[in-house]
Design an enzyme around this catalytic site. Structure first.
Site, PDB file in Angstrom:
ATOM      1  N   ASP A 202     -21.967 -13.018  -3.843  1.00 23.69           N
ATOM      2  CA  ASP A 202     -22.822 -12.269  -2.862  1.00 23.69           C
ATOM      3  C   ASP A 202     -23.543 -13.442  -1.931  1.00 23.69           C
ATOM      4  O   ASP A 202     -22.920 -14.443  -1.816  1.00 23.69           O
ATOM      5  CB  ASP A 202     -23.860 -11.328  -3.673  1.00 23.69           C
ATOM      6  CG  ASP A 202     -24.354 -10.120  -2.693  1.00 23.69           C
ATOM      7  OD1 ASP A 202     -24.805 -10.289  -1.651  1.00 23.69           O
ATOM      8  OD2 ASP A 202     -24.325  -8.995  -3.230  1.00 23.69           O
TER       9      ASP A 202
ATOM     10  N   HIS B 191     -21.369 -14.414   0.548  1.00 23.44           N
ATOM     11  CA  HIS B 191     -21.510 -13.701   1.768  1.00 23.44           C
ATOM     12  C   HIS B 191     -22.390 -14.495   2.785  1.00 23.44           C
ATOM     13  O   HIS B 191     -22.896 -13.704   3.625  1.00 23.44           O
ATOM     14  CB  HIS B 191     -22.365 -12.263   1.271  1.00 23.44           C
ATOM     15  CG  HIS B 191     -21.506 -11.392   0.525  1.00 23.44           C
ATOM     16  ND1 HIS B 191     -22.058 -10.256   0.047  1.00 23.44           N
ATOM     17  CD2 HIS B 191     -20.263 -11.457   0.130  1.00 23.44           C
ATOM     18  CE1 HIS B 191     -21.043  -9.657  -0.570  1.00 23.44           C
ATOM     19  NE2 HIS B 191     -19.751 -10.246  -0.698  1.00 23.44           N
TER      20      HIS B 191
END
Length: 355
Positions: free
Chosen positions: A220, A243
Site C-alpha cells: 500500500d 502505492h
C-alpha cells in the site's frame, strides 16, 4: 469547505549487557528485558517481562535504556508502553528480534496494535541489529477483517527513531498519531507487493515530522499523511513496490493538511508517484501544490492526472517534469478536470490546465 490542503512536492525519480542495571558513567542505566523474566526463545510470551522492564525504566531518574538484547527472539502480544516517564528522555535499544503471535493467538477485541508507545517525550529508538516481524501473512487473505498495526507512536514529542527494520505487518507498519517533533531515519520496511493496507508510515494529527533516508516496500502507501498534519518532510525515500506517497484520503470530516515537502525520492514499480486522495463529492479544496523536478516512465498512458471535484484545485504548479510511456509507440498524456495552475518545461504537455 471540509478540507484544506497546502503542500509542496519536490520529487526526483531517480555487546549486550546481561545485568539488571548497567551504568554508563553516571548518566545511563540499562534495563535488560532478560533480567525481568524474558526468555527470548520465540515461543514463550515475553510481554509481561517487557512491561515490567519498561515500568522500572520509566520510573527511574535520569536517562535510561530499555535493552532488547541480540541473539534472542522475543514473542510479545499487544502491549502498551505508557508514559509520561520520570526522566526527560528514555531510550529503546532493539538488538534482538521481536515477533508477533500467530493470528489465532491474538486476543479478540485487542487487535489495535502489537506495540503502542504513548505519552512519552524525549524518546529514542535505535534498532541497530534488530528486527520486528508482524507475521502478517495469515491476516492478508481477509481484507475486510480488523487487523493490528505493528507500532503506534501516540502523543509523543521529540522522538528519534533510527536503523529500525520491520517486516510483514498485518496492517500499517508505523502509525504516528498526535505527535510533534519526530525524526525517522534509516528505516527499512518490507512486505509483499500484494499485501493489503500494509502502509509503511501512517501520519495523522502530527506536526514537524521528518522521514529520511529510508527504504519502504509494501502493498500500500509507502507513506500516507492524513488530516490534522503539518510540516511533514520526506526526503531520500526509496519507495516500491507500493502505492507511492499519499496525502489523504481527506474529506470524510473537516481536516487540514499543509506544508508537506517530498524531495529526492524514487518510485519503482509503484501504482502512483505522489498523490492527493480525497473522498468524492465532499467539497474538498486543494490549493498551492507544486510538482517540480520529476522524471521517469509510466506504464499507464496518463502520466499526470489532476482530477478535481466541483470546488476545483487552484495554484497548481508543474515545472521541469519529463514522464514518458514505457510502452513502445505509446505516448504519455496529461488529464485535467477543473484544475487551475501553470505548467512549464513539462512533458507531457498539460494544456488542459485552466488559468
Amino acid at each position: 469547505m471540509q478540507s484544506l490542503i497546502t503542500c509542496v512536492l519536490i520529487i526526483a525519480f531517480i555487546s549486550p549487557c546481561l545485568c539488571h542495571r548497567w551504568n554508563v558513567g553516571t548518566q545511563n542505566t540499562i534495563y535488560n528485558v532478560i533480567d525481568f523474566g524474558a526468555v527470548g526463545d520465540g515461543k514463550t510470551d515475553d510481554t509481561q517481562a517487557f512491561l515490567k522492564a519498561w515500568q522500572s525504566m520509566c520510573e527511574a531518574q535520569g536517562t535510561s535504556t530499555l535493552l532488547i538484547p541480540p541473539n534472542k527472539v522475543f514473542l510479545v502480544t499487544s502491549m502498551l508502553l505508557k508514559g509520561p516517564c520520570v526522566a526527560p528522555s528514555v531510550q529503546i535499544q532493539l538488538q534482538g528480534v521481536i515477533v508477533a503471535p500467530t493470528k489465532d493467538a491474538w486476543v479478540e477485541g485487542n487487535l489495535n496494535t502489537l506495540i503502542m508507545i504513548s505519552n512519552v517525550n524525549g524518546l529514542t529508538i535505535d534498532g541497530s541489529g534488530g528486527l520486528i516481524d508482524g507475521y502478517g501473512s495469515a491476516w492478508w487473505a481477509c481484507k475486510s477483517c480488523p487487523r493490528p498495526s505493528v507500532l503506534i507512536i501516540n502523543s509523543c514529542n521529540s522522538v528519534s527513531v533510527t536503523n529500525l527494520n520491520m517486516i510483514n505487518s498485518p496492517k500499517s507498519h508505523i502509525h504516528v498519531n498526535g505527535c510533534e517533533g519526530a525524526t525517522f531515519s534509516h528505516i527499512n520496511i518490507s512486505a509483499p507487493g500484494d499485501s493489503p493496507n500494509t502502509d509503511g508510515f501512517d501520519i495523522s494529527t502530527s506536526k514537524n515530522i521528518m522521514i529520511e533516508d529510508s527504504t519502504i516496500a509494501t502493498g500500500d502507501d509507502c507513506i500516507a499523511i492524513s488530516g490534522g498534519s503539518s510540516y511533514i518532510n520526506v526526503t531520500g525515500i526509496a519507495c516500491g513496490p507500493g502505492h507511492g506517497i499519499s496525502i489523504g484520503s481527506l474529506g470524510k470530516k473537516f481536516d487540514t493538511v499543509q506544508e508537506v515537502y517530498v524531495r529526492n525520492c524514487s518510485f519503482i514499480r509503484t501504482t502512483n508517484g505522489a498523490r492527493i486522495k480525497t473522498f468524492p463529492n465532499q467539497a474538498v479544496e486543494v490549493s498551492d501544490v507544486t510538482y517540480r523536478g520529476i522524471h521517469g516512465t509510466s506504464l499507464d498512458g496518463r502520466a499526470i492526472t489532476l482530477d478535481c471535484g466541483e470546488s476545483g484545485c487552484y495554484g497548481i504548479v508543474l515545472d521541469q517534469i519529463n514522464i514518458v510511456s514505457c510502452l513502445t509507440g505509446k505516448s504519455a498524456s496529461c488529464f485535467c478536470n477543473n484544475a487551475h495552475g501553470t505548467a512549464t518545461a513539462t512533458n507531457p504537455n498539460c494544456t488542459c490546465l485552466l488559468p
